[in-house]
Design an enzyme around this catalytic site. Structure first.
Site, short mmCIF file in Angstrom:
data_model
loop_
_atom_site.label_atom_id
_atom_site.label_comp_id
_atom_site.label_asym_id
_atom_site.label_seq_id
_atom_site.Cartn_x
_atom_site.Cartn_y
_atom_site.Cartn_z
N GLY A 159 0.75 -1.20 -0.11
CA GLY A 159 0.17 -0.05 0.05
C GLY A 159 0.92 1.25 0.05
O GLY A 159 2.26 1.07 0.02
N CYS A 292 -10.24 -2.02 -2.74
CA CYS A 292 -9.68 -1.58 -4.07
C CYS A 292 -10.71 -2.40 -4.99
O CYS A 292 -10.24 -3.73 -5.07
CB CYS A 292 -8.05 -1.90 -4.30
SG CYS A 292 -7.85 -1.81 -6.01
N TYR A 298 -8.39 -7.07 -11.84
CA TYR A 298 -7.13 -7.00 -12.58
C TYR A 298 -5.81 -7.80 -11.88
O TYR A 298 -5.22 -8.55 -11.97
CB TYR A 298 -6.59 -5.76 -13.28
CG TYR A 298 -5.28 -5.75 -13.72
CD1 TYR A 298 -4.97 -6.50 -15.22
CD2 TYR A 298 -4.18 -5.33 -12.86
CE1 TYR A 298 -3.74 -6.36 -15.46
CE2 TYR A 298 -2.84 -5.70 -13.62
CZ TYR A 298 -2.56 -5.84 -14.80
OH TYR A 298 -1.27 -6.27 -15.34
N SER A 339 -4.95 -11.07 -19.87
CA SER A 339 -5.87 -10.11 -19.39
C SER A 339 -6.92 -10.06 -20.03
O SER A 339 -7.15 -10.72 -21.35
CB SER A 339 -5.36 -8.64 -19.70
OG SER A 339 -4.94 -8.65 -21.20
N ASP A 402 -9.46 -6.13 -19.81
CA ASP A 402 -9.77 -5.73 -18.36
C ASP A 402 -9.59 -4.44 -18.10
O ASP A 402 -9.89 -3.78 -17.25
CB ASP A 402 -9.03 -6.66 -17.37
CG ASP A 402 -7.60 -7.00 -17.65
OD1 ASP A 402 -7.04 -5.86 -18.24
OD2 ASP A 402 -6.94 -7.73 -17.08
N CYS A 438 -3.89 6.57 -9.02
CA CYS A 438 -3.99 6.08 -7.73
C CYS A 438 -3.03 6.31 -6.93
O CYS A 438 -2.00 6.46 -7.10
CB CYS A 438 -4.13 4.54 -7.97
SG CYS A 438 -4.30 3.57 -6.51
N CYS A 493 -9.98 5.74 -9.23
CA CYS A 493 -9.22 5.88 -10.34
C CYS A 493 -10.39 5.88 -11.51
O CYS A 493 -10.12 6.25 -12.73
CB CYS A 493 -8.43 4.76 -10.60
SG CYS A 493 -9.06 3.09 -10.35
FE1 SF4 Z 1 -7.81 0.56 -6.33
FE2 SF4 Z 1 -8.37 2.43 -8.19
FE3 SF4 Z 1 -8.93 2.88 -5.65
FE4 SF4 Z 1 -6.48 2.76 -6.69
S1 SF4 Z 1 -7.57 4.39 -7.06
S2 SF4 Z 1 -7.11 1.74 -4.51
S3 SF4 Z 1 -6.48 1.25 -8.10
S4 SF4 Z 1 -9.90 1.45 -7.22
#
Ligand code: SF4
Length: 513
Positions: A159, A292, A298, A339, A402, A438, A493
């Site tokens: 993280g 997430c 993915y 993918s 994806d 992200c 994102c």
């Molecule tokens: Fe996941 Fe997108 Fe949030 Fe990052 S921004 S934690 S890739 S959902």
């Protein structure tokens, strides 16, 4: 001896580095997103490679109370290799002394039998890294090890901390000297600052100061501690093997070593594993979870169970939803392996369209040291994926993908399919367009790396060279992902709504300047 371990010991496993070769675009209607960016840090130019596939964050693994702690950790890291390929490391403990091995490269590059024999003890913690804070150099390999008043600590972190710079500046003003440019080291400094109050209280105090995404395994000489941020961005789960406890980023590692999945480490939970058994501390008030969602789409392995659901099953549901949202006429659908494989299965099951493998993947691509000659056109694409002319010739094809990050690799692949004779090429993507960076541990931390941040779907379609392009809608993705929908996931994102705002100037290298 568990059967999974036995099988692995008998066989010799090797992992080869799959390297993508990139080719310059010469026909761009929109300027291609650069593949290398440079940043000057303390007078040194650092070259950062921008990839066309999202890069995983990291994988963590820990063992408490097993005679084969190091070997189990080795295989655990092996199973988590997809989460990070830049460096790997392990620290073990006999209860009296600790042993350490870290290096750049894949798990198979860093450890050999001799190294594993040197990692003695019944406790171990391991890490595979893809750098999301701090550059990819040996000193930034994890687990990060520190010693305070003769008491060693090792931490493995998955993280990104979103207030790392501010915390590091404060610590440096108080005299802390940092060995690395990783945010993970900040956790250790905060911990040792408060260690006089005891490890548990010091850890609670530390976690109250840090913000962002963290799924961590911390090892002392005689304890293994797993903790996860209150939002629960990244997965972390607990298993049991014989009498020993196992902690892993994903459950696929349990399957490999023959461990039994017990439960997830809850968001906001600190789980202390010691001779006395398990002790759970939950210092944070209950708050909204923001798992997430991209782990489902993915990152995670399809054979893992993440947030209580099998990843394969979720990906298939995403594909089915795509088929319902975008009924398309074509001869067959196909993924670019690997993918989109599972979304493609779901897409075909729902639409009734045949599934074909129109390109074949070479699974044994290693580093090539000879440059291809001029006549070997599209070498970079075909070395990894080769179109099957007999399948594609004069056909209308749906590609199930994806995600699209920069779009440059997709463009080269589509060109290769056209050359193989495909008449129509449509693409359906099992998530909405990635428009925002992200900040929680996935390596697309600037909008410049994302084609959808600056271009419409129509422009992306034209750039890649498709007849049509459809992304799964946000409500469609949430419905397919299950759980509590919008209230359970981070969607930043896709929609730009960040559960935790990062500090100003946040970037992969912001701790280097
Ligand atoms: Fe996941 Fe997108 Fe949030 Fe990052 S921004 S934690 S890739 S959902």
């Amino acid at each position: 001896m568990p059967s999974g371990m036995e099988a692995l010991r008998r066989g010799k496993l090797t992992v080869r580095l799959l390297q993508e070769h990139h080719k310059e675009n010469t026909l761009s209607r929109i300027p291609p997103v650069p593949k290398i960016t440079k940043k000057v840090v303390r007078g040194k130019v650092i070259r950062l490679r921008l990839f066309d596939r999202p890069k995983e964050s990291c994988g963590v693994f820990g063992v408490f109370d097993h005679e084969d702690a190091a070997k189990l950790t080795y295989f655990g890291l092996y199973a988590l290799q997809h989460r990070g390929q830049e460096s790997a490391g392990m620290v073990s403990s006999t209860g009296k002394s600790i042993f350490e091995r870290k290096g750049m490269g894949l798990v198979a590059d860093v450890f050999n039998e001799h190294a594993l024999n040197g990692l003695r003890g019944h406790i171990a913690v391991g890490h595979v890294r893809y750098s999301t804070t701090g550059s990819s150099v040996a000193k930034n390999a994890q687990p990060f090890v520190a010693s305070h008043a003769g008491r060693p600590l090792a931490i493995a972190h998955n993280g990104n901390l979103t207030n790392a710079k501010e915390l590091r500046n404060k610590l440096e003003k108080k005299g802390s000297i940092f060995q690395t440019t990783m945010d993970s080291e900040i956790i250790v400094h905060l911990l040792t600052h408060n260690i006089k109050m005891g490890l548990e209280e010091a850890l609670v105090k530390t976690l109250c100061k840090i913000e962002g995404a963290y799924s961590c395994v911390l090892m002392t000489k005689d304890r293994l501690i797993a903790f996860r941020d209150p939002n629960g961005f990244r997965p972390l789960c607990l298993g049991l093997l014989d009498e020993g406890y196992i902690v892993s980023s994903e459950t696929c590692a349990f399957d490999l070593i023959g461990a039994r999945y017990i439960r997830d480490i809850d968001p906001g939970e600190i789980l202390i594993i010691s001779e006395g058994g398990l002790k759970s501390i939950r210092p944070f008030p209950e708050q909204r979870k923001t798992f997430c969602i991209f782990e489902y789409i993915y990152f995670a392995r399809p054979d893992s169970t993440i947030y209580g659901q099998n990843v394969y099953a979720v990906r298939k549901r995403l594909g089915k939803k795509l088929a319902r949202e975008y009924p398309i006429e074509a001869d067959f659908a196909m993924p670019f392996p690997d993918s989109g494989n599972y979304a493609a299965i779901g897409f075909c099951q729902e639409s009734g369209m045949p599934l074909e493998m129109g390109v074949i993947r070479n699974h044994y691509v290693g580093r090539t040291f000879i440059e291809p000659t001029q006549s070997m056109r599209d070498f970079g694409v075909k070395v990894k994926l080769n179109p099957v002319k007999e399948i594609l010739n004069q056909k209308r094809v749906v590609i199930v993908e994806d995600s699209i990050i920069r779009g440059t690799t997709s463009r080269l692949r589509i060109k290769a399919l056209r050359e193989a004779g495909a008449w129509e090429i449509h693409m359906v993507v099992s998530c909405p367009p990635h428009r925002y960076p992200c900040y929680y541990g996935i390596d697309f931390s600037t909008t410049g790396e994302l084609i959808a941040s600056q271009h419409s779907v129509e422009e992306i379609k034209n750039f890649i060279g498709l007849d049509s392009l459809c992304y799964l809608s946000l409500p469609g993705m949430l419905e397919a992902a299950g759980l509590g929908g919008e209230n359970s996931f981070c969607l930043a994102c896709f929609n730009g709504k960040y559960p935790i705002q990062p500090e100003q100037g946040f970037s992969k290298l912001h701790l280097e300047s």
